[in-house]
Each structure stands twice: as structure tokens, then as C-alpha cells.
Design a protein around this motif. Sequence first.
Motif, PDB file in Angstrom:
ATOM      1  N   HIS A 141     128.736  60.743  32.287  1.00 45.78           N
ATOM      2  CA  HIS A 141     129.515  60.011  31.272  1.00 45.78           C
ATOM      3  C   HIS A 141     128.917  58.621  31.052  1.00 45.78           C
ATOM      4  CE1 HIS A 141     132.520  63.173  31.753  1.00 45.78           C
ATOM      5  NE2 HIS A 141     132.433  62.981  33.058  1.00 45.78           N
ATOM      6  N   PRO A 142     127.719  58.539  30.480  1.00 39.73           N
ATOM      7  CA  PRO A 142     127.009  57.263  30.401  1.00 39.73           C
ATOM      8  C   PRO A 142     127.568  56.251  29.406  1.00 39.73           C
ATOM      9  CG  PRO A 142     125.782  58.956  29.224  1.00 39.73           C
ATOM     10  CD  PRO A 142     126.929  59.648  29.918  1.00 39.73           C
ATOM     11  N   GLU A 143     128.419  56.681  28.509  1.00 44.60           N
ATOM     12  CA  GLU A 143     128.887  55.761  27.468  1.00 44.60           C
ATOM     13  C   GLU A 143     129.864  54.714  27.993  1.00 44.60           C
ATOM     14  OE1 GLU A 143     127.608  55.479  24.409  1.00 44.60           O
ATOM     15  OE2 GLU A 143     126.220  56.986  25.124  1.00 44.60           O
ATOM     16  N   GLY A 144     131.092  55.101  28.333  1.00 40.20           N
ATOM     17  CA  GLY A 144     132.099  54.115  28.722  1.00 40.20           C
ATOM     18  C   GLY A 144     132.450  54.103  30.189  1.00 40.20           C
ATOM     19  N   LEU A 145     132.185  55.181  30.889  1.00 42.00           N
ATOM     20  CA  LEU A 145     132.656  55.286  32.271  1.00 42.00           C
ATOM     21  C   LEU A 145     131.940  54.360  33.253  1.00 42.00           C
ATOM     22  CD1 LEU A 145     134.842  56.656  33.909  1.00 42.00           C
ATOM     23  CD2 LEU A 145     133.233  58.506  34.392  1.00 42.00           C
ATOM     24  N   PRO A 146     130.629  54.136  33.162  1.00 41.60           N
ATOM     25  CA  PRO A 146     129.995  53.260  34.152  1.00 41.60           C
ATOM     26  C   PRO A 146     130.636  51.876  34.257  1.00 41.60           C
ATOM     27  CG  PRO A 146     128.325  54.513  33.045  1.00 41.60           C
ATOM     28  CD  PRO A 146     129.631  54.794  32.315  1.00 41.60           C
ATOM     29  N   ARG A 147     131.016  51.310  33.137  1.00 42.83           N
ATOM     30  CA  ARG A 147     131.675  49.985  33.153  1.00 42.83           C
ATOM     31  C   ARG A 147     132.998  50.056  33.912  1.00 42.83           C
ATOM     32  NH1 ARG A 147     135.535  48.191  29.993  1.00 42.83           N
ATOM     33  NH2 ARG A 147     135.256  49.874  28.513  1.00 42.83           N
ATOM     34  N   ILE A 148     133.750  51.119  33.696  1.00 43.05           N
ATOM     35  CA  ILE A 148     135.034  51.318  34.384  1.00 43.05           C
ATOM     36  C   ILE A 148     134.800  51.527  35.882  1.00 43.05           C
ATOM     37  CG2 ILE A 148     137.036  52.863  34.565  1.00 43.05           C
ATOM     38  CD1 ILE A 148     137.142  51.431  31.953  1.00 43.05           C
ATOM     39  N   LEU A 149     133.769  52.295  36.226  1.00 42.44           N
ATOM     40  CA  LEU A 149     133.516  52.605  37.641  1.00 42.44           C
ATOM     41  C   LEU A 149     133.180  51.364  38.456  1.00 42.44           C
ATOM     42  CD1 LEU A 149     131.486  55.924  37.309  1.00 42.44           C
ATOM     43  CD2 LEU A 149     133.892  55.646  37.961  1.00 42.44           C
ATOM     44  N   ASP A 150     132.747  50.291  37.799  1.00 42.43           N
ATOM     45  CA  ASP A 150     132.460  49.045  38.506  1.00 42.43           C
ATOM     46  C   ASP A 150     133.727  48.366  39.015  1.00 42.43           C
ATOM     47  OD1 ASP A 150     129.743  49.337  38.113  1.00 42.43           O
ATOM     48  OD2 ASP A 150     129.705  48.091  36.306  1.00 42.43           O
ATOM     49  N   ALA A 151     134.886  48.735  38.484  1.00 47.44           N
ATOM     50  CA  ALA A 151     136.124  48.032  38.834  1.00 47.44           C
ATOM     51  C   ALA A 151     137.204  48.924  39.446  1.00 47.44           C
ATOM     52  CB  ALA A 151     136.684  47.358  37.576  1.00 47.44           C
ATOM     53  N   VAL A 152     136.918  50.195  39.665  1.00 49.71           N
ATOM     54  CA  VAL A 152     137.955  51.123  40.103  1.00 49.71           C
ATOM     55  C   VAL A 152     138.104  51.180  41.615  1.00 49.71           C
ATOM     56  CG1 VAL A 152     137.634  52.603  38.080  1.00 49.71           C
ATOM     57  CG2 VAL A 152     136.439  53.137  40.213  1.00 49.71           C
ATOM     58  N   SER A 153     139.187  51.838  42.019  1.00 50.78           N
ATOM     59  CA  SER A 153     139.408  52.220  43.412  1.00 50.78           C
ATOM     60  C   SER A 153     139.339  53.736  43.463  1.00 50.78           C
ATOM     61  CB  SER A 153     140.798  51.776  43.874  1.00 50.78           C
ATOM     62  OG  SER A 153     140.932  50.388  43.791  1.00 50.78           O
ATOM     63  N   TYR A 154     139.069  54.256  44.640  1.00 53.86           N
ATOM     64  CA  TYR A 154     138.988  55.705  44.813  1.00 53.86           C
ATOM     65  C   TYR A 154     139.931  56.144  45.922  1.00 53.86           C
ATOM     66  CZ  TYR A 154     134.655  55.061  42.260  1.00 53.86           C
ATOM     67  OH  TYR A 154     133.727  54.708  41.310  1.00 53.86           O
ATOM     68  N   LEU A 155     140.505  57.314  45.720  1.00 56.50           N
ATOM     69  CA  LEU A 155     141.248  57.992  46.770  1.00 56.50           C
ATOM     70  C   LEU A 155     140.513  59.287  47.050  1.00 56.50           C
ATOM     71  CD1 LEU A 155     144.992  57.729  45.621  1.00 56.50           C
ATOM     72  CD2 LEU A 155     143.783  56.266  47.246  1.00 56.50           C
ATOM     73  N   LEU A 156     140.290  59.572  48.316  1.00 58.00           N
ATOM     74  CA  LEU A 156     139.673  60.830  48.710  1.00 58.00           C
ATOM     75  C   LEU A 156     140.719  61.619  49.468  1.00 58.00           C
ATOM     76  CD1 LEU A 156     137.226  62.679  48.882  1.00 58.00           C
ATOM     77  CD2 LEU A 156     136.508  61.403  50.919  1.00 58.00           C
ATOM     78  N   ASP A 157     141.151  62.714  48.870  1.00 55.87           N
ATOM     79  CA  ASP A 157     142.231  63.522  49.439  1.00 55.87           C
ATOM     80  C   ASP A 157     143.454  62.666  49.776  1.00 55.87           C
ATOM     81  OD1 ASP A 157     140.791  65.901  49.175  1.00 55.87           O
ATOM     82  OD2 ASP A 157     139.806  65.607  51.112  1.00 55.87           O
ATOM     83  N   GLY A 158     143.756  61.730  48.861  1.00 54.25           N
ATOM     84  CA  GLY A 158     144.950  60.902  48.980  1.00 54.25           C
ATOM     85  C   GLY A 158     144.813  59.677  49.853  1.00 54.25           C
ATOM     86  N   ILE A 159     143.634  59.415  50.392  1.00 51.63           N
ATOM     87  CA  ILE A 159     143.415  58.267  51.276  1.00 51.63           C
ATOM     88  C   ILE A 159     142.429  57.313  50.605  1.00 51.63           C
ATOM     89  CG2 ILE A 159     142.566  57.521  53.533  1.00 51.63           C
ATOM     90  CD1 ILE A 159     143.418  60.316  54.564  1.00 51.63           C
ATOM     91  N   ALA A 160     142.778  56.014  50.601  1.00 52.41           N
ATOM     92  CA  ALA A 160     141.920  55.012  49.967  1.00 52.41           C
ATOM     93  C   ALA A 160     140.529  55.014  50.584  1.00 52.41           C
ATOM     94  CB  ALA A 160     142.549  53.632  50.108  1.00 52.41           C
ATOM     95  N   VAL A 161     139.526  54.908  49.723  1.00 57.37           N
ATOM     96  CA  VAL A 161     138.133  54.865  50.158  1.00 57.37           C
ATOM     97  C   VAL A 161     137.695  53.407  50.226  1.00 57.37           C
ATOM     98  CG1 VAL A 161     135.770  55.443  49.507  1.00 57.37           C
ATOM     99  CG2 VAL A 161     137.596  57.100  49.140  1.00 57.37           C
ATOM    100  N   ARG A 162     137.313  52.973  51.404  1.00 54.70           N
ATOM    101  CA  ARG A 162     136.793  51.609  51.576  1.00 54.70           C
ATOM    102  C   ARG A 162     135.271  51.625  51.691  1.00 54.70           C
ATOM    103  NH1 ARG A 162     141.173  50.098  49.862  1.00 54.70           N
ATOM    104  NH2 ARG A 162     142.964  49.857  51.210  1.00 54.70           N
TER     105      ARG A 162
END
Length: 83
Positions: free
Chosen positions: A41-62
Motif C-alpha cells: 500500500h505505497p500511496e497513503g499507508l506508509p505515512r500512517i504506519l510511521d505513527a501507529v501502534s500495533y497489537l499482536l494477538d491483543g497485546i501491545a507491541v513495543r
Amino acid sequence: MTIVVRYFAAARAAAGLEEEKVHLPDGATVADAVAELRRRHPEGLPRILDAVSYLLDGIAVRDQGRLLTDGAELDVLPPFAGG
């Protein structure tokens, strides 16, 4: 291995879908998954991915070096306003 990536809020809008299956090699990490999302998703998603948080199987990814397992769910959560 195959993981499920679920997008929320602005990440959903940027990716243009709610969720997708992503095929990665065994031993892949969260960082590898994020790199694949940027490639898909090279158009808009990379900019968003710079500021997001992730959950892996419901647990925050640090640590994006965390290993993924087959069937894992990776949630992409943009920053939320409010209180």
C-alpha cells in the motif's frame, strides 16, 4: 506463514480495506510485516504506519523485532484523540 492484519480508523482508510491476509516467511517479525504492508500500500499507508501502534494477538507491541507465528493477528491502530 500467514497472518491476518486488521486496520482501524485512518489506517483502514489508507489501506482501503478492513483486513487482509499476509504471507510471510517463517521467522518473520513484526518489522517484516510492516515492511510488507508498506510495499502493498505505497500511496497513503506508509505515512500512517510511521505513527501507529500495533497489537499482536491483543497485546501491545513495543519491539518490532518480535517474532510472528502462523495465524497471528496484527492490529494497526492509529493514534486516537480524546480522553
